[in-house]
Design a protein around this motif. Sequence first.
Motif, PDB file in Angstrom:
ATOM      1  N   VAL B  64       0.529  -1.115  -0.192  1.00 17.10           N
ATOM      2  CA  VAL B  64       0.105  -0.346   0.291  1.00 17.10           C
ATOM      3  C   VAL B  64       1.425   1.117  -0.194  1.00 17.10           C
ATOM      4  N   HIS B  65       0.523   2.242  -0.986  1.00 18.33           N
ATOM      5  CA  HIS B  65       1.397   3.169  -1.408  1.00 18.33           C
ATOM      6  C   HIS B  65       3.124   2.935  -1.147  1.00 18.33           C
ATOM      7  N   GLY B  66       3.145   1.249  -1.673  1.00 18.45           N
ATOM      8  CA  GLY B  66       4.637   1.297  -2.244  1.00 18.45           C
ATOM      9  C   GLY B  66       4.912   0.777  -0.793  1.00 18.45           C
ATOM     10  N   ARG B  67       4.622   0.045   0.036  1.00 18.83           N
ATOM     11  CA  ARG B  67       4.855  -0.279   1.451  1.00 18.83           C
ATOM     12  C   ARG B  67       4.022  -1.301   1.755  1.00 18.83           C
ATOM     13  N   LEU B  68       5.744  -2.910   2.269  1.00 17.78           N
ATOM     14  CA  LEU B  68       4.932  -3.785   2.211  1.00 17.78           C
ATOM     15  C   LEU B  68       4.049  -3.596   4.476  1.00 17.78           C
ATOM     16  N   ILE B  69       2.819  -3.766   4.154  1.00 23.04           N
ATOM     17  CA  ILE B  69       1.826  -3.290   5.303  1.00 23.04           C
ATOM     18  C   ILE B  69       2.068  -4.062   5.576  1.00 23.04           C
ATOM     19  N   GLY B  70       1.836  -5.296   5.528  1.00 19.96           N
ATOM     20  CA  GLY B  70       2.376  -6.692   6.288  1.00 19.96           C
ATOM     21  C   GLY B  70       3.681  -6.701   7.438  1.00 19.96           C
ATOM     22  N   GLN B  71       3.984  -6.484   6.802  1.00 20.19           N
ATOM     23  CA  GLN B  71       5.549  -6.180   7.591  1.00 20.19           C
ATOM     24  C   GLN B  71       6.150  -5.230   8.550  1.00 20.19           C
ATOM     25  N   MET B  72       5.207  -4.334   8.114  1.00 20.54           N
ATOM     26  CA  MET B  72       5.626  -2.890   9.498  1.00 20.54           C
ATOM     27  C   MET B  72       5.395  -3.737  10.702  1.00 20.54           C
ATOM     28  N   ALA B  73       6.233  -2.927  11.340  1.00 20.92           N
ATOM     29  CA  ALA B  73       5.837  -2.870  12.937  1.00 20.92           C
ATOM     30  C   ALA B  73       4.257  -2.641  13.858  1.00 20.92           C
ATOM     31  N   ASP B  74       4.276  -3.238  14.596  1.00 21.04           N
ATOM     32  CA  ASP B  74       2.773  -2.243  14.659  1.00 21.04           C
ATOM     33  C   ASP B  74       2.542  -0.964  15.219  1.00 21.04           C
ATOM     34  N   ASP B  75       3.209  -0.173  15.670  1.00 19.43           N
ATOM     35  CA  ASP B  75       2.943   0.978  15.757  1.00 19.43           C
ATOM     36  C   ASP B  75       3.282   1.923  14.543  1.00 19.43           C
ATOM     37  N   GLN B  76       4.592   1.076  13.766  1.00 22.05           N
ATOM     38  CA  GLN B  76       4.617   1.967  11.753  1.00 22.05           C
ATOM     39  C   GLN B  76       2.758   1.673  11.681  1.00 22.05           C
ATOM     40  N   VAL B  77       2.413   1.030  11.193  1.00 25.64           N
ATOM     41  CA  VAL B  77       1.048   0.315  10.569  1.00 25.64           C
ATOM     42  C   VAL B  77       0.300   0.964  10.978  1.00 25.64           C
ATOM     43  N   THR B  78       0.316   1.261  12.751  1.00 23.55           N
ATOM     44  CA  THR B  78      -0.981   1.532  13.550  1.00 23.55           C
ATOM     45  C   THR B  78      -0.863   3.806  12.634  1.00 23.55           C
ATOM     46  N   LEU B  79       0.507   3.888  12.731  1.00 23.15           N
ATOM     47  CA  LEU B  79       0.045   5.538  12.157  1.00 23.15           C
ATOM     48  C   LEU B  79       0.062   5.909  10.698  1.00 23.15           C
ATOM     49  N   PHE B  80       0.066   4.572  10.526  1.00 24.87           N
ATOM     50  CA  PHE B  80      -0.330   4.127   8.477  1.00 24.87           C
ATOM     51  C   PHE B  80      -1.681   4.498   8.991  1.00 24.87           C
ATOM     52  N   ARG B  81      -2.950   3.269   9.519  1.00 28.09           N
ATOM     53  CA  ARG B  81      -3.522   3.978   9.594  1.00 28.09           C
ATOM     54  C   ARG B  81      -4.261   5.313  10.031  1.00 28.09           C
ATOM     55  N   ARG B  82      -3.445   5.349  10.915  1.00 28.99           N
ATOM     56  CA  ARG B  82      -3.977   6.834  11.268  1.00 28.99           C
ATOM     57  C   ARG B  82      -4.707   7.911  10.283  1.00 28.99           C
ATOM     58  N   TYR B  83      -3.082   7.676   9.339  1.00 25.91           N
ATOM     59  CA  TYR B  83      -2.326   8.858   8.705  1.00 25.91           C
ATOM     60  C   TYR B  83      -3.568   8.743   6.990  1.00 25.91           C
ATOM     61  N   LYS B  84      -3.563   7.481   6.412  1.00 27.55           N
ATOM     62  CA  LYS B  84      -3.268   7.752   5.629  1.00 27.55           C
ATOM     63  C   LYS B  84      -4.893   6.687   4.896  1.00 27.55           C
TER      64      LYS B  84
END
Lengths: 445, 224
Positions: B64-84
């Motif tokens: 998603v947006h060129g980033r492997l969302i399944g491999q992000m750390a929990d905090d990263q994916v949470t912030l990704f959800r928050r903003y994107k």
Amino acid sequence: MLALLNSISWRHVTRHRLRTALTFFGIALGVAVIVAIAIVNRSLTTSFESTIDQIAGKAVLQVANGESGIAESLYPVIRDTPGIRDAAAAVEGFLPVLGVPGERLYVYGVDFLTDFAIREHQFSQAQFGFDQALDFIANPDSIAVTESFARRLGVPLGARLTLLTSEGQRQFTIRALLKEQGTAKVFGGSFALMDLPAAQRVFGKEGKLDIVDLTLEPGEQIGTVQQRLAQRLKGAAEVERPKKRGEQIELLLTSFRVGLFFVSLIALFVGFFLIYNTVSVSVIQRKREIGTLRCIGMRRSELFRLIVSEALILALVGSIIGALLGWLLARAALVAVGETVGNLFSLVDLIAGNFTVNDLALALGSGVAVALLAALFPAWQAMRVSPLENARQAAWRPAGRQGQARDQRRREAARGVRQAAGDDVRAGGDRREAPDGGVTTPVFP
Amino acid sequence: MIRCIDVCKTYRQGGNDITALAGVSLEIAKGSFVAIMGPSGSGKSTLMHLIGGLDRPTSGDLLVHGRLIGQMADDQVTLFRRYKIGFVFQFFNLLPTLTALENVALPLVLDGRSKAESEERAQALLMRTGLDKRRNHLPDELSGGEIQRVAVARALAFNPSILLADEPTGNLDSKNGEAILALLKEINREENCTVVVVTHSQEAARYGDRTIFLRDGRVEKEHC
């Protein structure tokens, strides 16, 4: 975080008043017991120190030998030790007053000719001179009681008083009244003076002394005289400072204090359990809400902080309430504690301890620490709630009869608000077909 | 924008492995409006959860947006959800103790924005979704359609580039359902926001530029 606490947490807390009240109760109860026990313990220590100081008078050293006492024959050895100015021998003990349940007199048997050098005894009679003193000593049934004791029991000067002694019931004549000053202030005025030989007889301590109080010649070092005296006594008695003796009596109270400490622990555990339970229930009930927060971007650490902060704020308020309750509890418990200590160990004049900054710090520290510990696991559980929890659970579910009635009331109230606002009421907007063909109504847990 | 390469998702339930997605490969272009359809248990919602970072794929790559969302750390994916990513759910999932305005402002408050700033933005979003007059009402004082509008407004708090809607009309009558879909379409058009709608409804699918059909955890067919 403050904004979140203000919106999410505060609404939740006010919505679940009973649970909030239970949490407050848990914290306040635990803190109140801890603070009360701390105040009672401090009061006991202060009271013992004060009692010892009052009885010791000007004495800087004391010779004693525990329960077995000192052989009276050692008195000249003690008195004549270089560096000692005054040596006042005494026997002491409690004697029940016959016919007055629960009344016990602390009887101090002293040598009237030497004791005044150490302790201050003020007689009520304007003229209690040498002749009166000789008359007092000459009659072995003489006793001097405090004015307050005489008033309380209605026994004026010259009245007879029956005490239960080691020789059985014995009658004494009140030949002097003491002002409640100095030593006579101990035990709330239940204090009596007796001539030493008479006191030795009533306590069955003929030829024995309980204590010899000492003052020193000017310029003498306490430690040096203490050492010198100990060498002369060759282990037949111990030479100590009065404060040390107080500490020994306090040691006797260790078991009592340990008991109180365990009561504190139980109170803490109850508080811990109540907080843990209410925070856990809160987390379980808010699982869907937590899922929503996670879904819209709340990090685990933020969620953890929110849950712990909720518990800490409740704990802070609960601790302040608990501190005040503890102070009241201590005042109420002090009389009972005084009686228990008096019955089990030794009578003491209990001085109610004041509420200090340390007590407040203890209250806040213990309340916050317990709340923090109790909230850690539920907060950790909250952290583990998946954002999918948000998608899993339905806010719309078929309501039971009770739920339908409640929801009907809510809808009516909401409709009233909408009508009052002049908005369109969308009839049927919240009626939908459930998968089973029934009607579902919105239910927000 | 969104790229799935042989994405599988298996759940362990009662000692058995249940396959929700069995190798889904697809691409969703930026600014498109895609409807995902299929029977119950076909894996529609699972796919949406994976795209939204609510869950992780068992295997395969999901970018998603060129980033492997399944491999992000929990905090990263949470912030990704928050903003994107913005979410709209069938069951609305508003906080029942907060008013419409507070619900919309919540993601901004979570982000540490001031109350005034958060509420100003929330007010603008509620105005956009036609609910500014109902801002001080609690969710249970609102109709289903109104609640879903509040949920849409909340999803737009950070101007997300992707809006994921799971059966957004599933609990609404046809009139309110139409209104919500029209709102999503408008957002898609005006904000160039990628909208993915999981739905059972043919009417809902008609709003999409493209419809992907799933069956048994696989892409069965596509319509443009």
